[in-house]
Design a protein around this motif. Sequence first.
Motif, PDB file in Angstrom:
ATOM      1  N   THR A 179       1.440   4.545  -9.644  1.00 18.41           N
ATOM      2  CA  THR A 179       2.651   4.017  -9.016  1.00 18.41           C
ATOM      3  C   THR A 179       2.385   2.599  -8.519  1.00 18.41           C
ATOM      4  OG1 THR A 179       2.044   4.972  -6.877  1.00 18.41           O
ATOM      5  CG2 THR A 179       3.471   6.291  -8.328  1.00 18.41           C
ATOM      6  N   TYR A 180       3.438   1.828  -8.383  1.00 20.33           N
ATOM      7  CA  TYR A 180       3.295   0.473  -7.847  1.00 20.33           C
ATOM      8  C   TYR A 180       4.534   0.092  -7.051  1.00 20.33           C
ATOM      9  CZ  TYR A 180       6.700  -1.635 -11.044  1.00 20.33           C
ATOM     10  OH  TYR A 180       7.863  -1.975 -11.687  1.00 20.33           O
ATOM     11  N   GLU A 181       4.352  -0.871  -6.166  1.00 16.47           N
ATOM     12  CA  GLU A 181       5.467  -1.476  -5.439  1.00 16.47           C
ATOM     13  C   GLU A 181       5.192  -2.965  -5.340  1.00 16.47           C
ATOM     14  OE1 GLU A 181       8.055  -1.153  -1.307  1.00 16.47           O
ATOM     15  OE2 GLU A 181       6.626   0.423  -1.832  1.00 16.47           O
ATOM     16  N   ALA A 182       5.996  -3.752  -6.023  1.00 20.93           N
ATOM     17  CA  ALA A 182       5.819  -5.195  -6.063  1.00 20.93           C
ATOM     18  C   ALA A 182       6.535  -5.853  -4.885  1.00 20.93           C
ATOM     19  CB  ALA A 182       6.352  -5.740  -7.380  1.00 20.93           C
ATOM     20  N   TYR A 183       6.401  -7.173  -4.793  1.00 25.44           N
ATOM     21  CA  TYR A 183       7.137  -7.927  -3.781  1.00 25.44           C
ATOM     22  C   TYR A 183       8.616  -7.990  -4.161  1.00 25.44           C
ATOM     23  CZ  TYR A 183       2.524  -9.760  -2.330  1.00 25.44           C
ATOM     24  OH  TYR A 183       1.232  -9.890  -1.899  1.00 25.44           O
ATOM     25  N   GLU A 184       9.411  -8.319  -3.196  1.00 23.84           N
ATOM     26  CA  GLU A 184      10.863  -8.395  -3.423  1.00 23.84           C
ATOM     27  C   GLU A 184      11.218  -9.391  -4.523  1.00 23.84           C
ATOM     28  OE1 GLU A 184      15.010  -9.357  -0.948  1.00 23.84           O
ATOM     29  OE2 GLU A 184      13.069  -9.320   0.088  1.00 23.84           O
ATOM     30  N   HIS A 185      10.464 -10.500  -4.586  1.00 23.81           N
ATOM     31  CA  HIS A 185      10.804 -11.554  -5.541  1.00 23.81           C
ATOM     32  C   HIS A 185       9.825 -11.623  -6.721  1.00 23.81           C
ATOM     33  CE1 HIS A 185      13.850 -12.909  -2.760  1.00 23.81           C
ATOM     34  NE2 HIS A 185      12.959 -13.012  -1.794  1.00 23.81           N
ATOM     35  N   THR A 186       9.080 -10.555  -6.963  1.00 20.16           N
ATOM     36  CA  THR A 186       8.210 -10.520  -8.139  1.00 20.16           C
ATOM     37  C   THR A 186       9.050 -10.589  -9.411  1.00 20.16           C
ATOM     38  OG1 THR A 186       6.505  -9.247  -6.989  1.00 20.16           O
ATOM     39  CG2 THR A 186       6.502  -9.152  -9.392  1.00 20.16           C
ATOM     40  N   GLU A 187       8.618 -11.437 -10.337  1.00 16.86           N
ATOM     41  CA  GLU A 187       9.434 -11.705 -11.522  1.00 16.86           C
ATOM     42  C   GLU A 187       8.890 -11.073 -12.806  1.00 16.86           C
ATOM     43  OE1 GLU A 187       9.353 -15.940 -11.611  1.00 16.86           O
ATOM     44  OE2 GLU A 187      10.676 -16.180  -9.863  1.00 16.86           O
ATOM     45  N   TYR A 188       7.683 -10.543 -12.806  1.00 19.17           N
ATOM     46  CA  TYR A 188       7.050 -10.148 -14.067  1.00 19.17           C
ATOM     47  C   TYR A 188       6.913  -8.640 -14.252  1.00 19.17           C
ATOM     48  CZ  TYR A 188       3.030 -10.229 -10.852  1.00 19.17           C
ATOM     49  OH  TYR A 188       2.192 -10.046  -9.779  1.00 19.17           O
ATOM     50  N   THR A 189       7.598  -7.843 -13.448  1.00 17.49           N
ATOM     51  CA  THR A 189       7.576  -6.397 -13.610  1.00 17.49           C
ATOM     52  C   THR A 189       8.962  -5.904 -14.009  1.00 17.49           C
ATOM     53  OG1 THR A 189       8.033  -6.114 -11.246  1.00 17.49           O
ATOM     54  CG2 THR A 189       5.727  -6.037 -11.940  1.00 17.49           C
ATOM     55  N   TYR A 190       9.002  -4.711 -14.591  1.00 21.88           N
ATOM     56  CA  TYR A 190      10.280  -4.086 -14.928  1.00 21.88           C
ATOM     57  C   TYR A 190      10.719  -3.253 -13.722  1.00 21.88           C
ATOM     58  CZ  TYR A 190       9.348  -5.523 -19.700  1.00 21.88           C
ATOM     59  OH  TYR A 190       9.095  -6.271 -20.829  1.00 21.88           O
ATOM     60  N   GLY A 191      11.320  -3.919 -12.767  1.00 18.04           N
ATOM     61  CA  GLY A 191      11.706  -3.269 -11.521  1.00 18.04           C
ATOM     62  C   GLY A 191      10.708  -3.559 -10.416  1.00 18.04           C
ATOM     63  N   ARG A 192      11.150  -3.363  -9.181  1.00 20.99           N
ATOM     64  CA  ARG A 192      10.304  -3.660  -8.024  1.00 20.99           C
ATOM     65  C   ARG A 192       9.279  -2.580  -7.754  1.00 20.99           C
ATOM     66  NH1 ARG A 192      12.149  -4.157  -2.239  1.00 20.99           N
ATOM     67  NH2 ARG A 192       9.986  -4.349  -1.708  1.00 20.99           N
ATOM     68  N   SER A 193       9.558  -1.362  -8.198  1.00 21.98           N
ATOM     69  CA  SER A 193       8.634  -0.258  -7.980  1.00 21.98           C
ATOM     70  C   SER A 193       8.800   0.747  -9.110  1.00 21.98           C
ATOM     71  CB  SER A 193       8.881   0.414  -6.622  1.00 21.98           C
ATOM     72  OG  SER A 193      10.193   0.968  -6.589  1.00 21.98           O
ATOM     73  N   GLY A 194       7.834   1.650  -9.211  1.00 24.36           N
ATOM     74  CA  GLY A 194       7.896   2.649 -10.271  1.00 24.36           C
ATOM     75  C   GLY A 194       6.513   2.973 -10.778  1.00 24.36           C
ATOM     76  N   TYR A 195       6.390   3.139 -12.092  1.00 24.60           N
ATOM     77  CA  TYR A 195       5.119   3.489 -12.707  1.00 24.60           C
ATOM     78  C   TYR A 195       4.505   2.280 -13.410  1.00 24.60           C
ATOM     79  CZ  TYR A 195       6.405   8.392 -12.021  1.00 24.60           C
ATOM     80  OH  TYR A 195       6.755   9.608 -11.474  1.00 24.60           O
ATOM     81  N   ALA A 196       3.196   2.174 -13.276  1.00 25.81           N
ATOM     82  CA  ALA A 196       2.431   1.184 -14.019  1.00 25.81           C
ATOM     83  C   ALA A 196       1.426   1.934 -14.881  1.00 25.81           C
ATOM     84  CB  ALA A 196       1.704   0.234 -13.068  1.00 25.81           C
ATOM     85  N   PHE A 197       1.139   1.391 -16.058  1.00 25.75           N
ATOM     86  CA  PHE A 197       0.303   2.077 -17.032  1.00 25.75           C
ATOM     87  C   PHE A 197      -0.916   1.225 -17.370  1.00 25.75           C
ATOM     88  CE2 PHE A 197       4.688   3.308 -17.430  1.00 25.75           C
ATOM     89  CZ  PHE A 197       4.625   4.695 -17.441  1.00 25.75           C
ATOM     90  N   ILE A 198      -2.094   1.813 -17.180  1.00 23.62           N
ATOM     91  CA  ILE A 198      -3.349   1.153 -17.530  1.00 23.62           C
ATOM     92  C   ILE A 198      -3.798   1.712 -18.873  1.00 23.62           C
ATOM     93  CG2 ILE A 198      -5.759   0.799 -16.883  1.00 23.62           C
ATOM     94  CD1 ILE A 198      -4.878   1.128 -13.957  1.00 23.62           C
TER      95      ILE A 198
END
Length: 204
Positions: A179-198
């Motif tokens: 799981t991840y939670e980015a900053y409010e103004h992060t521009e390089y993720t698909y959504g501000r929070s959710g799943y990240a895959f390694i």
Amino acid sequence: MTTAKPEIKLVETEDEVTLSIGGEQAMQAWERDLMWASADLLCQHGSRFYEVGLGLGMSALRIANNPATERHTVLELFPEVIDLFRERHPEPPPTLHVEQGDFFEKVSELPTESIDGMFFDPALDMEVWRNEEIWHRVMPEVVRALRPGGVFIPFFSTKPELRWQYVPHFRTVRVERHTYEAYEHTEYTYGRSGYAFIQCFHKD
């Protein structure tokens, strides 16, 4: 691989830390747990590692400080990024070696079967990511440099799909979901929070 020298700066506020390269968000401090998870996965596969892209140095320090690590070499294109890292970490672990250079020029110089794993997180222009010819040329060199049983781990993805740049060159891929939670103004993720895959690509 770049055609112009971009402006590089570290943007720090009370709640956010961003490494900016050419006006783009190259890396942010919220990524720490994902970087550490990637580093820990890498370190399960040997003792000599190579990293492309220094960024904020989170994965570099995690890998270098792992008890299993004998040597960790990091290649960074931009000397300004190296300077920022050294200002913040004046006494890095002795296992860490940071070098300046262009990966697309240096990869062919890596000795055959010389590394147990490579973590790959460079700041690249979108045209490079989309250039099939580049990846068809470069990835066989990466595979050549890995020992049998070694791994290649690119930076995490917030989109649940394997990266086409790497898939043709490996038969076995392990994927971990976090799981991840980015900053409010992060521009390089698909959504501000959710799943990240390694994604961990294994050399058979």
